[in-house]
Design a protein around this motif. Structure first.
Motif, PDB file in Angstrom:
ATOM      1  N   TYR A   1       4.368  -9.022 -14.650  1.00 39.37           N
ATOM      2  CA  TYR A   1       3.203  -8.632 -13.849  1.00 39.37           C
ATOM      3  C   TYR A   1       3.016  -7.135 -14.050  1.00 39.37           C
ATOM      4  CZ  TYR A   1      -0.211  -9.074 -10.123  1.00 39.37           C
ATOM      5  OH  TYR A   1      -1.389  -9.103  -9.406  1.00 39.37           O
TER       6      TYR A   1
ATOM      7  N   LEU B   1       2.730  -2.361  -7.429  1.00 42.25           N
ATOM      8  CA  LEU B   1       2.593  -3.171  -6.217  1.00 42.25           C
ATOM      9  C   LEU B   1       2.973  -2.382  -4.971  1.00 42.25           C
ATOM     10  CD1 LEU B   1       4.197  -6.463  -7.558  1.00 42.25           C
ATOM     11  CD2 LEU B   1       1.769  -6.053  -7.108  1.00 42.25           C
TER      12      LEU B   1
ATOM     13  N   MET C   1       2.194  -6.258   0.692  1.00 39.87           N
ATOM     14  CA  MET C   1       2.647  -7.625   0.416  1.00 39.87           C
ATOM     15  C   MET C   1       3.364  -8.210   1.631  1.00 39.87           C
ATOM     16  SD  MET C   1       3.667  -7.743  -3.629  1.00 39.87           S
ATOM     17  CE  MET C   1       5.230  -6.969  -3.425  1.00 39.87           C
TER      18      MET C   1
ATOM     19  N   LEU D   1       0.223 -11.105  -4.342  1.00 38.57           N
ATOM     20  CA  LEU D   1       0.180 -10.120  -5.424  1.00 38.57           C
ATOM     21  C   LEU D   1      -1.144  -9.351  -5.428  1.00 38.57           C
ATOM     22  CD1 LEU D   1       1.914 -12.163  -8.241  1.00 38.57           C
ATOM     23  CD2 LEU D   1       2.807 -10.093  -7.132  1.00 38.57           C
TER      24      LEU D   1
ATOM     25  N   ARG E   1      -1.550  -5.368  -5.081  1.00 36.43           N
ATOM     26  CA  ARG E   1      -2.305  -4.543  -6.040  1.00 36.43           C
ATOM     27  C   ARG E   1      -3.401  -3.745  -5.365  1.00 36.43           C
ATOM     28  NH1 ARG E   1      -4.759  -7.682 -10.849  1.00 36.43           N
ATOM     29  NH2 ARG E   1      -5.613  -5.626 -11.244  1.00 36.43           N
TER      30      ARG E   1
ATOM     31  N   ALA F   1      -0.841 -18.146  -9.422  1.00 35.94           N
ATOM     32  CA  ALA F   1       0.154 -17.407 -10.201  1.00 35.94           C
ATOM     33  C   ALA F   1       0.729 -18.320 -11.285  1.00 35.94           C
ATOM     34  CB  ALA F   1       1.264 -16.897  -9.293  1.00 35.94           C
TER      35      ALA F   1
ATOM     36  N   LEU G   1       9.352 -12.074 -10.492  1.00 42.64           N
ATOM     37  CA  LEU G   1       8.439 -11.314 -11.325  1.00 42.64           C
ATOM     38  C   LEU G   1       9.202 -10.269 -12.104  1.00 42.64           C
ATOM     39  CD1 LEU G   1       5.556 -10.696  -8.815  1.00 42.64           C
ATOM     40  CD2 LEU G   1       5.631 -12.341 -10.652  1.00 42.64           C
TER      41      LEU G   1
END
Length: 129
Positions: A5, A9, A14, A78, A82, A105, A129
């Motif tokens: 990914y 992040l 999250m 995710l 982001r 995903a 990830l």
């Protein structure tokens, strides 16, 4: 196996998106549109992200999962990480509309870690990830 990914992040965003999943909800928004199961109510017991030397592990523990449920949830979290989506999990769950979370995903890195059969059936899925 892991999923690559390539984006930075925000772990706080999250975690903000993850916390409201805990509990019993109708996961229509977070399941495959192709699924044939009518009752989409499931219980999530735990949802956490662990930072490792190799990246991040998402751990979801629940009483059962719908087809693609974990992958759709991961895609949503995710996107929140982001910064392209604001964490609004309760409204996403309440929408009961798969089109509000159009991404899924990739399956790489997703695996079933453990199943408990005594007393309460609980399964845990991890996305690395």
């Amino acid at each position: 196996m892991k999923t690559h990914y390539p984006y930075a992040l925000d772990i706080a965003a999250m975690k903000e998106a993850m916390h409201p999943f805990i509990g019993t909800h109708d996961f229509t928004t977070f399941s495959s549109a192709k699924g044939e199961i009518k009752n989409k109510v499931r219980t999530i017991k735990e949802f956490k992200v662990l930072e490792t030397n190799d990246g991040f592990d998402f751990v979801i523990t629940g009483t059962g999962f719908l087809y693609n449920m974990v992958r759709v949830i991961a895609a949503y979290v995710l996107e929140c990480g982001r910064g392209i989506r604001t964490p609004d999990t309760l409204n996403m769950i309440a929408a009961k509309d798969r089109t509000v979370i159009p991404k899924t995903a990739p399956a790489e890195g997703l695996y079933l870690e453990k199943v408990w059969y005594k007393n309460v059936k609980v399964v845990m899925k991890t996305l690395t990830l």
